[in-house]
Design a protein around this motif. Sequence first.
Motif, PDB file in Angstrom:
ATOM      1  N   MET A   1     -45.837  39.535 -42.885  1.00 37.70           N
ATOM      2  CA  MET A   1     -45.714  38.271 -42.802  1.00 37.70           C
ATOM      3  C   MET A   1     -45.228  37.734 -41.264  1.00 37.70           C
ATOM      4  O   MET A   1     -44.313  38.230 -41.046  1.00 37.70           O
ATOM      5  CB  MET A   1     -44.680  37.638 -43.738  1.00 37.70           C
ATOM      6  N   ILE A   2     -46.147  36.921 -40.564  1.00 40.30           N
ATOM      7  CA  ILE A   2     -45.888  36.460 -39.373  1.00 40.30           C
ATOM      8  C   ILE A   2     -45.654  35.092 -39.118  1.00 40.30           C
ATOM      9  O   ILE A   2     -46.634  34.229 -39.223  1.00 40.30           O
ATOM     10  CB  ILE A   2     -46.942  37.095 -38.405  1.00 40.30           C
ATOM     11  N   PRO A   3     -44.380  34.808 -38.793  1.00 40.17           N
ATOM     12  CA  PRO A   3     -44.162  33.019 -38.576  1.00 40.17           C
ATOM     13  C   PRO A   3     -44.805  32.911 -37.098  1.00 40.17           C
ATOM     14  O   PRO A   3     -44.834  33.743 -36.067  1.00 40.17           O
ATOM     15  CB  PRO A   3     -42.782  33.022 -38.459  1.00 40.17           C
ATOM     16  N   CYS A   4     -45.465  31.854 -37.053  1.00 33.17           N
ATOM     17  CA  CYS A   4     -46.406  31.479 -35.749  1.00 33.17           C
ATOM     18  C   CYS A   4     -46.082  30.134 -35.220  1.00 33.17           C
ATOM     19  O   CYS A   4     -46.204  29.122 -36.028  1.00 33.17           O
ATOM     20  CB  CYS A   4     -48.024  31.551 -36.196  1.00 33.17           C
ATOM     21  N   PHE A   5     -45.572  30.207 -34.100  1.00 32.38           N
ATOM     22  CA  PHE A   5     -45.055  29.000 -33.367  1.00 32.38           C
ATOM     23  C   PHE A   5     -45.077  29.182 -31.907  1.00 32.38           C
ATOM     24  O   PHE A   5     -44.286  30.082 -31.597  1.00 32.38           O
ATOM     25  CB  PHE A   5     -43.869  28.481 -33.687  1.00 32.38           C
ATOM     26  N   ARG A   6     -46.363  28.840 -31.213  1.00 29.29           N
ATOM     27  CA  ARG A   6     -46.550  28.933 -29.863  1.00 29.29           C
ATOM     28  C   ARG A   6     -46.591  30.517 -29.584  1.00 29.29           C
ATOM     29  O   ARG A   6     -46.059  31.106 -28.482  1.00 29.29           O
ATOM     30  CB  ARG A   6     -45.504  28.393 -28.908  1.00 29.29           C
ATOM     31  N   CYS A  31     -46.333  24.308 -38.139  1.00 30.74           N
ATOM     32  CA  CYS A  31     -46.829  23.042 -37.389  1.00 30.74           C
ATOM     33  C   CYS A  31     -46.939  23.202 -36.091  1.00 30.74           C
ATOM     34  O   CYS A  31     -46.048  22.435 -35.154  1.00 30.74           O
ATOM     35  CB  CYS A  31     -45.892  21.849 -37.840  1.00 30.74           C
ATOM     36  N   CYS A  32     -47.443  24.345 -35.497  1.00 29.39           N
ATOM     37  CA  CYS A  32     -47.336  24.587 -34.183  1.00 29.39           C
ATOM     38  C   CYS A  32     -48.376  23.822 -33.234  1.00 29.39           C
ATOM     39  O   CYS A  32     -49.256  23.440 -33.609  1.00 29.39           O
ATOM     40  CB  CYS A  32     -47.982  26.057 -34.121  1.00 29.39           C
ATOM     41  N   PRO A  33     -47.781  23.239 -32.197  1.00 28.42           N
ATOM     42  CA  PRO A  33     -48.237  22.285 -31.270  1.00 28.42           C
ATOM     43  C   PRO A  33     -49.495  23.009 -30.672  1.00 28.42           C
ATOM     44  O   PRO A  33     -50.310  22.190 -30.136  1.00 28.42           O
ATOM     45  CB  PRO A  33     -47.237  21.845 -30.503  1.00 28.42           C
ATOM     46  N   ASP A  34     -49.751  24.347 -30.506  1.00 27.54           N
ATOM     47  CA  ASP A  34     -50.743  24.962 -30.150  1.00 27.54           C
ATOM     48  C   ASP A  34     -51.773  25.051 -30.856  1.00 27.54           C
ATOM     49  O   ASP A  34     -52.869  25.953 -30.603  1.00 27.54           O
ATOM     50  CB  ASP A  34     -50.219  26.380 -29.343  1.00 27.54           C
ATOM     51  N   GLY A  35     -51.602  24.953 -32.190  1.00 30.10           N
ATOM     52  CA  GLY A  35     -52.446  25.079 -33.333  1.00 30.10           C
ATOM     53  C   GLY A  35     -52.865  26.630 -33.504  1.00 30.10           C
ATOM     54  O   GLY A  35     -54.025  26.950 -33.594  1.00 30.10           O
ATOM     55  N   ALA A  56     -44.815  20.274 -41.803  1.00 33.86           N
ATOM     56  CA  ALA A  56     -43.742  20.005 -40.573  1.00 33.86           C
ATOM     57  C   ALA A  56     -43.006  21.204 -40.109  1.00 33.86           C
ATOM     58  O   ALA A  56     -43.008  22.161 -40.929  1.00 33.86           O
ATOM     59  CB  ALA A  56     -42.757  19.022 -41.262  1.00 33.86           C
ATOM     60  N   ASN A  57     -42.399  20.870 -39.086  1.00 35.02           N
ATOM     61  CA  ASN A  57     -41.921  22.196 -38.352  1.00 35.02           C
ATOM     62  C   ASN A  57     -40.693  22.585 -39.171  1.00 35.02           C
ATOM     63  O   ASN A  57     -39.733  21.605 -39.108  1.00 35.02           O
ATOM     64  CB  ASN A  57     -41.737  22.012 -36.922  1.00 35.02           C
ATOM     65  N   LEU A  58     -40.395  23.610 -39.903  1.00 31.88           N
ATOM     66  CA  LEU A  58     -39.574  23.920 -40.501  1.00 31.88           C
ATOM     67  C   LEU A  58     -38.496  24.968 -40.003  1.00 31.88           C
ATOM     68  O   LEU A  58     -37.518  25.463 -40.327  1.00 31.88           O
ATOM     69  CB  LEU A  58     -39.859  24.629 -41.855  1.00 31.88           C
TER      70      LEU A  58
END
Length: 325
Positions: A1-6, A31-35, A56-58
């Motif tokens: 399980m990988i959280p993805c944000f930027r 809700c990563c701004p980089d998609g 939403a970004n949690l």
Amino acid sequence: MIPCFRVTRHIGEVIAAIGPEVDRIYCVDDCCPDGSGDFIMASVDDPRVHVLRNAANLGVGGAVMSGYRRAIEEGATVIVKVDGDGQMDPKLIMSFALPILEGEADYTKGNRFFDLSKIRDMPLIRRLGNLGLSFMAKASTGYWDVFDPTNGYTAIHSSVAARLPLDSISTRYFFETDILFRLNTLRAVVLDIPMDARYGDEVSNLKISRILGEFLVKHVRNAFKRILYNYFLRDMPIASLELTASILLLGFGVIYGGLHWWHSAQAGVGTPIGTIMIATVCIVASLQFLLAFLAYDTSNLPKRPIHLRLSRWRDARRNGGTSWN
């Protein structure tokens, strides 16, 4: 399980390095701004990959909880959490999963301080911050034998994850320590897994200077809740009496000595030796009781993994309570 944000620069390499021992890979686009989610779907060709999206970004903790929920729903056995920035070597996944699969632990976490020769690879500010956070975490979680509490390389048995109050766990950077606190209330066995620190060109969003104050407040809160729950609500061992005696004696000694000192100072006379001795003896005795409590608390570690019993209970419920095998 990988959280993805930027993490679009590294996520492809991380997924590619995950071996065949893993049945399913959940990538949680927080809700990563980089998609990140779209990037993974377009560039990664691995049938094990499933992209989850938070509306939403949690925060990293919220992303992890989303991954836990889906993995539990889909019948996972062990859930391993790996960051998408390349700091965690996917080759170590089985090192984290095996102690759980073999019934030695309910939850495993990385410890970058195990090999002292490798510590110099960690930036100095992180070393100092982790030392301070580790000491506070020991007191608040009750796991005095684990270190490096903010290490996000973890694994947990799904039956234990299912018992965690996922909606109550901190959703930001405190979530690793908050999970340890929750695991202690379940009496789950936690084991440190040695690993090396890996730092490259990734950008960390965790700033030690910003979170020390917040973490201190939350550690004090969790320490109070853990002690209240473990020593006064669920059980009352001898350590409960030692802690009570310590608090009462310390309070009496400070108040009694302080009031008499104040009255003597107002009257312009010296405080009687007997009064000083009473206050001193109470304070010293309170410290002795406190040390006795800490000695009990540091040795009162969970020793029997709970996921074996939880799995049997779960199977029994599925079978209508007719089987415990």
